[in-house]
Design an enzyme around this catalytic site. Structure first.
Site, short mmCIF file in Angstrom:
data_model
loop_
_atom_site.label_atom_id
_atom_site.label_comp_id
_atom_site.label_asym_id
_atom_site.label_seq_id
_atom_site.Cartn_x
_atom_site.Cartn_y
_atom_site.Cartn_z
N GLU A 95 -0.66 -2.69 -2.63
CA GLU A 95 1.05 -2.21 -2.50
C GLU A 95 1.54 -2.84 -1.02
O GLU A 95 0.79 -2.18 -0.09
CB GLU A 95 1.03 -0.67 -2.74
CG GLU A 95 2.42 -0.31 -2.77
CD GLU A 95 2.76 1.33 -2.93
OE1 GLU A 95 3.38 1.53 -4.02
OE2 GLU A 95 2.30 1.96 -2.12
N TYR A 124 10.19 -3.65 -1.91
CA TYR A 124 9.02 -3.03 -2.41
C TYR A 124 7.99 -4.32 -3.35
O TYR A 124 8.68 -5.00 -4.01
CB TYR A 124 9.12 -1.89 -3.23
CG TYR A 124 7.95 -1.50 -3.87
CD1 TYR A 124 7.09 -0.26 -3.23
CD2 TYR A 124 7.58 -1.77 -5.28
CE1 TYR A 124 5.91 0.17 -3.85
CE2 TYR A 124 6.28 -1.36 -5.89
CZ TYR A 124 5.54 -0.35 -5.07
OH TYR A 124 4.46 0.25 -5.66
#
Length: 404
Positions: free
Chosen positions: A214, A126
């Site tokens: 993101e 992530y």
């Protein structure tokens, strides 16, 4: 301004950020053709079909019309691609971020397989970049635990979330990029590729004037490439004046229709769940007004800032926006006459009231500042069912009585 995954990936490519490639499709027929094209090109075992909406959690999300269908699915044949595309397009996807209403899917992204065979195991990470207002710096947030359960990781094992800060106006330093790659447990060629990836990603973030970027998952392939398999990108609205080409990427169908209408009238409007419509000039005053309504027992139905140049046109547009909400039982207009004269706003209220016609809910007007007394006289002599107040607490109390 939010972008779709396929739009964000095209922008990342311009900054030499490796991404999972694919083809955007608008019909089931498009999806069938795209499946065949991708399969022949990559010799892959499968193609990934991704619903394109402005919300996360698509992989776990399900469709109202078919709860067995998720927002992201692997397909292994032309027939399956056609069926999945049919299940998605035109239907409503509900995810943890959309709420029960969900979002209608009007396009899908047919993406290449990233799990192809190689000499090393694949890994999912992530990575995001956003503004940390507490430090007034940009912050990289990243973790070795990428994928659909990142929210659980942040909640249950926050120690697995790493952070790296960069001062606005500065560049990501080489040692910081290496630190990120090291904390992700990478080595060798994958380490080098990750350093390049995060450096180019930061260039994209600043170059495109992003609020948030993101990548989840950030993917290490079996041949040690580092690619963005998914991408959520939000652009700073106030910086779009520098990016006229990016402004064209706005998908108004993904936004609340009332908020779109407000933006076209140069009004700052956000719909809420209460029963008191608010029309205020200035964001700070609007927040204070909403607080006062709540303290008096009411619930604000919206945030509406008509700006410092409030006039009959903007007031009328504000009225029409508020009245579209069936939950509104009263309207509070709270104007401070600093830049704008109160009597002009009052005349705008009267003109708007007459232009719209019968307004079935009580309207409370509080005007303070330049020419406030003249404004009060205008309101009281208008013959309209408008209640005038001097103090904000008095206005809030009138509102409370109206909705009780």
């Amino acid at each position: 301004m939010n972008l779709h995954e396929y739009q964000a990936k095209e922008l990342l490519k311009k900054y030499n950020v490796p991404v999972q490639n694919g083809i955007v499709c608008f019909t089931a027929e498009d999806a069938t053709i795209a499946y065949k094209e991708i399969s022949e090109k990559t010799k892959s075992r499968f193609v990934v079909v991704k619903a394109q909406i402005h919300a996360g959690g698509r992989g776990k999300g399900t469709f109202k019309e078919n709860e067995a269908q998720h927002g992201v699915q692997v397909v292994k044949s032309e027939e399956m691609a056609t069926q999945v595309a049919t299940n998605m397009l035109g239907n409503t996807l509900v995810t943890i971020q959309t709420g029960e209403a969900g979002k209608k899917v009007s396009k899908i992204f047919m993406a290449e397989d990233a799990y192809y065979e190689g000499n090393s195991p694949v890994k999912e990470f992530y990575l995001s970049i956003l503004l940390d207002r507490s430090t007034q710096k940009y912050v990289f947030m990243y973790s070795t635990e990428g994928g659909m359960n990142i929210e659980d990781v942040a909640h249950n094992t926050p120690e697995k979330i790493f952070k790296e800060w960069v001062k606005p106006g500065s560049t990501l330093q080489a040692f910081q990029a290496r630190k990120i790659a090291f904390n992700l447990g990478l080595s060798g060629e994958a380490f080098k590729n990750c350093v390049k990836f995060v450096s180019n990603l930061f260039n994209a973030f600043t170059g495109l004037d992003c609020d948030m970027l993101e990548i989840n998952p950030l993917f290490k392939t079996s041949d040690d490439k580092i690619i963005a398999v998914d991408c959520k990108m939000n652009l700073e609205d106030n910086a779009l004046i520098r990016h006229k080409d990016l402004e064209l990427l706005r998908d108004k169908s993904e936004e609340d229709p009332t908020e779109v209408e407000a933006s076209e009238s140069n009004l700052n409007y956000v719909k809420l769940d209460g029963n008191v419509g608010c029309m205020v000039n200035g964001a700070g005053l609007a927040m204070a007004t909403m607080d006062m309504i709540k303290l008096s027992g009411g619930e604000p139905a919206n945030f509406l800032d008509v700006g410092g140049g409030a006039n009959a046109t903007t007031v009328e547009a504000g009225f029409r926006l508020i009245l579209k909400d069936p939950n509104v039982k009263a309207i509070l207009i709270n104007i401070f006459g600093g830049i704008v004269r109160c009597d002009r706003v009052a005349q705008g209220v009267v003109d708007a009231y007459k232009a719209i016609g019968e307004i079935s809910v009580p309207v409370i007007v509080r005007l303070q500042g330049t020419n406030a007394e003249e404004a009060k006289v205008l309101i009281e002599n208008s013959g309209l069912k408008v209640q005038s107040a001097t103090l904000l607490s008095e206005a809030a109390e009138l509102v409370n009585r109206a909705v009780a």
